[in-house]
Write an enzyme that holds these catalytic residues in place. Sequence first.
Site: not given
Lengths: 210, 219
Positions: A23, A46-48, A88
């Site tokens: 990340n 990607t954390e979304n 996530s």
Amino acid sequence: MSLDKHEMAALVARDIAPGSYVNLGIGQPTLVADHLPAGAGIVLHTENGMLNMGPAAVGDQIDPDLTNAGKIPVTELPGSAYFHHADSFAMMRGGHLDVCVMGAFQVSANGDLANWHTGDPDAIPAVGGAMDLAVGAKSVYVMMTLFTKRGEPKLVPECTYPLTGLKCVDRVYTDQATFLITDAGVIVRDTFGITFEELSDRLDVPLLRP
Amino acid sequence: MTVTICDTTAEAVAGIRDGSTVLIGGFGMAGMPVQLIDALIDQGASDLTVVSNNAGNGDTGLAALLAKGRVRKMICSFPRQTDSWVFDGLYRAGKIELEVVPQGNLAERMRAAGAGIGAFYGRTGVGTPLAEGKETREIDGRTHVLEFPIKGDVALIGAFRADRMGNLVYRKTARNFGPVMATAAAVTIAQVSEVVETGTLDPEVIVTPSIYVDRVVAV
């Protein structure tokens, strides 16, 4: 010579093992993606809600439903996967992510991280995923300039800014040197245009030679 | 309860009360249920607590709701952005409360609400100002902090397609908070691009099953 942000990004990228799930934080860490070796099978998270994120979208690739954590339009790659936010962050918090790279205001000699809030009364605090990444990723790399614009060190005995995480940083990549935060202390792995003695003189942190 | 397929967004948001906690999906504008928020503005509910990742972008969607002064408190992970001027102004003027929650805790606290979990221990935020005053416990040699669920009276989410039963599929990263918010609210309202006949969505790819969805409107 000290490194510019692209050279720092290249240095970080070289240290990411093939096959890692990674990340990259908003801002300068995003540049690391430009230097990851092709064919190394490094998967960007990607954390979304996406794994195997592709490069930034251009022209008619731009899709408002496909962005990265910085809300920049990005692209899919073969093998991309989407998932919701709880999944996530479970990936991070559950220790499945190999590396995260973040910026920082300060890192302490024992690896405490401060990167979410200046603490100024007028500042609006915003943490995003930084605290989850700090505790969750197997390795936490920080990428920052070693000194503020006013010349104050950002590698410090103890953070004075509000903390993001305790004893979570493993490595600090800066324009002047790369530091390994270990149980034995802070090891200076590389220097760029500065000597070990000069670094020791300017930092209030005991330094060890590699 | 079976789902209601609404003809209008006004019908979809009918009955939302003053003082409600409203979960609003989206990450930035991706997945933001803009038309439902516009309908909520027209509907008039006020004194709201809004739970959303951000605190509005630009002047539309959540930012428009904030600008109308309908929101008493924001619970979010990342209010400060280059285009969050509406929230910034309200905050600096002391006209809105803010609870900053780490993004993973925000998601997991809603997941807990939806899954009947009374509270959970996690490591996020330990030793930071965001864990101050919270109960902690050593588990497996590490400090964990106790976090409680966030339950919504209403969730407003954006999805891609619904079938007439209320099963939902999403598109790309617009999925974000939608599925977890759908589980965490007493009433879940989804805006979609299209409502299709039941049986035309592949059961293997449905992300939010109909049991979590109360009202659907195509926009």
